[in-house]
Design a protein around this motif. Structure first.
Motif: not given
Length: 219
Positions: A195-197, A205-208
């Protein structure tokens, strides 16, 4: 003199020293100047702990975007039933890979395969050693994952969890011996998320993309 040579000179050494000698010299200086050992502080008991129940775990898991499945909470089914249940959760999936032995109709993990060989796994199946009610987390190590990338390269992760292996909070989790008996461990709480954007929560977004925790008592 450069900084390494200066340090060597301060420690009574002379001349140009090799990198390995510089490292040895620095470590020796640290050892000589480290503070005296002190006893660790006592950790309080924390009387107001959350209940170590499946309901509390399920609530925390949902807040983290995970899904709780209590279909088999009273007794883990046979291999055929368990395999069919997992497959029906993901009808479009092609490759199912399991680090848990004895699940019918799914590929058994080859623990000797290269980690990148799991990059096309749609659904991975593992069994957590324990869960944490406070955070809805499951504890996995290299023993449960078989190959660590299984828990991150798969599109979806199904985690079997014995309801009796749920502890109340992180204090109870770290009081266990599990962390000191393995080389790698992770507390997984829900699917991958960021949620940094612009402060927008995106899961997967970056894994499962999804995390299903399936209540399944150990025999």
């Amino acid at each position: 003199m450069n900084s390494l040579e200066e340090l060597a000179a301060a420690n009574g050494e002379s001349g140009t020293i090799a990198t390995t000698d510089a490292r040895t010299s620095m470590l020796a200086a640290i050892r000589r100047n480290r503070p005296e050992a002190r006893p660790l502080p006592d950790i309080p008991a924390f009387d107001h702990r959350p209940p170590a129940t499946p309901a509390a775990f399920a609530e925390a898991l949902a807040l983290m975007g995970g899904q709780w499945d209590d279909t088999f909470i009273n007794a883990c089914p046979d291999a055929e039933t368990l395999g069919a249940h997992v497959r029906q959760l993901f009808p479009q999936a092609q490759r199912f890979c399991s680090a848990v032995e004895g699940i019918a109709g799914v590929e058994a993990l080859d623990r000797d395969a290269a980690p990148y060989a799991l990059d096309d796994v749609d659904v991975a199946i593992v069994r957590a050693r324990f869960g944490i009610a406070e955070t809805g987390s499951v504890w996995l190590s290299e023993e449960e994952l078989g190959t660590n990338t299984l828990g991150y390269l798969a599109q979806h992760l199904v985690v079997l969890l014995d309801p009796q292996a749920i502890v109340s909070d992180l204090h109870a989790a770290y009081a266990r011996d599990d962390f000191s008996t393995v080389h790698y461990a992770v507390l997984m709480s829900g699917p991958s998320a960021t949620a940094d954007i612009e402060g927008i929560l995106i899961r997967g977004a970056q894994g499962v993309r999804s995390l299903h925790v399936l209540a399944c008592p150990l025999a």
